[in-house]
Design a protein around this motif. Sequence first.
Motif, mmCIF file in Angstrom:
data_model
loop_
_atom_site.group_PDB
_atom_site.id
_atom_site.type_symbol
_atom_site.label_atom_id
_atom_site.label_comp_id
_atom_site.label_asym_id
_atom_site.label_seq_id
_atom_site.Cartn_x
_atom_site.Cartn_y
_atom_site.Cartn_z
ATOM 1 N N SER A 1 0.675 -0.560 0.258
ATOM 2 C CA SER A 1 -0.170 -0.275 -0.370
ATOM 3 C C SER A 1 0.575 0.802 -0.233
ATOM 4 O O SER A 1 0.388 2.385 -0.625
ATOM 5 C CB SER A 1 -0.700 0.126 1.519
ATOM 6 N N ASP B 1 -8.801 4.679 7.255
ATOM 7 C CA ASP B 1 -8.383 3.444 6.884
ATOM 8 C C ASP B 1 -7.495 2.666 6.414
ATOM 9 O O ASP B 1 -7.089 2.986 5.472
ATOM 10 C CB ASP B 1 -9.989 3.638 5.596
ATOM 11 N N ARG C 1 -6.289 0.960 3.413
ATOM 12 C CA ARG C 1 -6.353 1.712 2.239
ATOM 13 C C ARG C 1 -5.160 1.914 1.990
ATOM 14 O O ARG C 1 -4.044 2.295 3.459
ATOM 15 C CB ARG C 1 -7.798 3.156 1.638
ATOM 16 N N TRP D 1 -4.129 9.250 0.872
ATOM 17 C CA TRP D 1 -5.066 10.083 1.580
ATOM 18 C C TRP D 1 -4.099 11.294 1.738
ATOM 19 O O TRP D 1 -4.927 12.815 2.397
ATOM 20 C CB TRP D 1 -5.464 9.068 2.724
#
Length: 192
Positions: free
Chosen positions: A4, A77, A80, A85
Amino acid sequence: MTDSDAGTPPGMRDGVGWSTLMTAAQAGDGVAYRRLLTEITPYLRALARRSLRRPADAEDAVQDVLLTLHSIRRTYDPARPFQPWLVAIARRRIVDRVRIQIRTTGRETAIEPFEETFAAPETNEWGMESDSIALRRAIADLPPGQRQAVELLKLKDMSLKEASAASGASVPALKVAMHRALKALKGVLGPK
């Protein structure tokens, strides 16, 4: 580093990604949160400097991003990626700072130190003296009640209560007289 965080800029140590640090921070790990903030700050500065010319504005934008991040960190979150973000938050705050910069640039002027306002000090004194004479004449031409209000409230710097006692006029009457006097003086002395 986790999948991620692929593409996350340098600044991570020990193979721990920003997503992992944020997840630990959400769980209450203060050390992880401090480390996350320390690692993302240079990245945020680089983002801000691309859009903001003045270093102070860029630093303000970074602080805005960090404050926003702190206040909404519970909304992240962990499933994610963290960087998109963070970048979304940063872009919004940077755009806000750019808007502020655009609004204030048109109204603000840089202050430069001036030694003198005119070529010679005599010029200043003459201009002030002629303005003073014009003001004295304009005050003398006011009706008696308005002239008295100006003299007591502005020239002698009395309070409304003191001026009321000295003149025998009520406080509301002095307020009205002063308002009318200022309006009349503005009409006489205002821009021609």
